[in-house]
Structures are given as C-alpha cells and as structure tokens.
Design a protein around this motif. Structure first.
Motif, PDB file in Angstrom:
ATOM      1  N   PRO A  47      -6.094  -7.194   8.776  1.00 37.56           N
ATOM      2  CA  PRO A  47      -4.731  -7.743   8.696  1.00 37.56           C
ATOM      3  C   PRO A  47      -3.868  -7.042   7.635  1.00 37.56           C
ATOM      4  N   ALA A  48      -4.459  -6.733   6.488  1.00 39.97           N
ATOM      5  CA  ALA A  48      -3.707  -6.054   5.427  1.00 39.97           C
ATOM      6  C   ALA A  48      -3.285  -4.661   5.879  1.00 39.97           C
ATOM      7  N   CYS A  50      -2.872  -3.618   9.013  1.00 43.10           N
ATOM      8  CA  CYS A  50      -1.844  -3.755  10.059  1.00 43.10           C
ATOM      9  C   CYS A  50      -0.469  -3.942   9.428  1.00 43.10           C
ATOM     10  N   GLN A  51      -0.391  -4.810   8.451  1.00 45.55           N
ATOM     11  CA  GLN A  51       0.896  -5.066   7.786  1.00 45.55           C
ATOM     12  C   GLN A  51       1.407  -3.803   7.103  1.00 45.55           C
ATOM     13  N   GLU A  52       0.532  -3.108   6.411  1.00 45.08           N
ATOM     14  CA  GLU A  52       0.916  -1.893   5.690  1.00 45.08           C
ATOM     15  C   GLU A  52       1.343  -0.783   6.648  1.00 45.08           C
ATOM     16  N   THR A  56       1.145  -4.624  14.790  1.00 48.25           N
ATOM     17  CA  THR A  56       1.179  -6.072  14.950  1.00 48.25           C
ATOM     18  C   THR A  56      -0.223  -6.611  15.198  1.00 48.25           C
ATOM     19  N   LYS A  74       2.382   0.060  16.653  1.00 46.90           N
ATOM     20  CA  LYS A  74       3.824   0.007  16.403  1.00 46.90           C
ATOM     21  C   LYS A  74       4.567   0.978  17.301  1.00 46.90           C
TER      22      LYS A  74
END
Length: 75
Positions: A47-48, A50-52, A56, A74
């Motif tokens: 999750p970290a 993906c955010q960086e 999604t 993305k």
C-alpha cells in the motif's frame, strides 16, 4: 479486463515488493495486477509503494493462508 496474477507466496522481506515493481513496469496504464503473498511485511509495503508510485490499490483481500492485493497501474 482480467488481472494479471503475480504469485509471491513463499517470498520474504522485500521480495514481493521488488517482484511487484518489476512486473508493474511491464504493464500498460490501467491494467490490473493481482499480487498473492503470505509475507506479513507486504501488508504495509505494497500500500505504501502504491501511494508513492501513484498506482491505485483497488482491493486487499485476506485469503485462507495469504493476502491478495489488486493494483491498478497509473495512467
């Protein structure tokens, strides 16, 4: 669109994350990757990342003995 499957069960530490990064580079924008892992660190790492990276995280689903992470590239 069917998700590509990346089976990382049995990998430890940063193995699932590194395999996911490598596989995502080969996907087209908007494609889905389903990552299977039993590494507990992946619960935080994926999750970290993906955010960086701007991807999604569509879903995280606990299975019987592993987790399934559904990631959309993305773009």
């Amino acid at each position: 669109m069917a998700a590509k499957i990346l089976d990382c069960r049995g990998m430890t530490c940063s193995g699932p994350l590194m395999a996911t990064v490598k596989r995502m580079k080969r996907l087209q924008p908007g494609q889905l990757l389903e990552v299977w892992t039993d590494d507990l660190a992946a619960e935080f790492d994926l999750p970290a990342w993906c955010q960086e990276a701007g991807h999604t995280l569509v879903a995280v689903e606990p299975r019987e003995d592993y987790y399934s992470f559904l990631i959309k590239k993305k773009g």
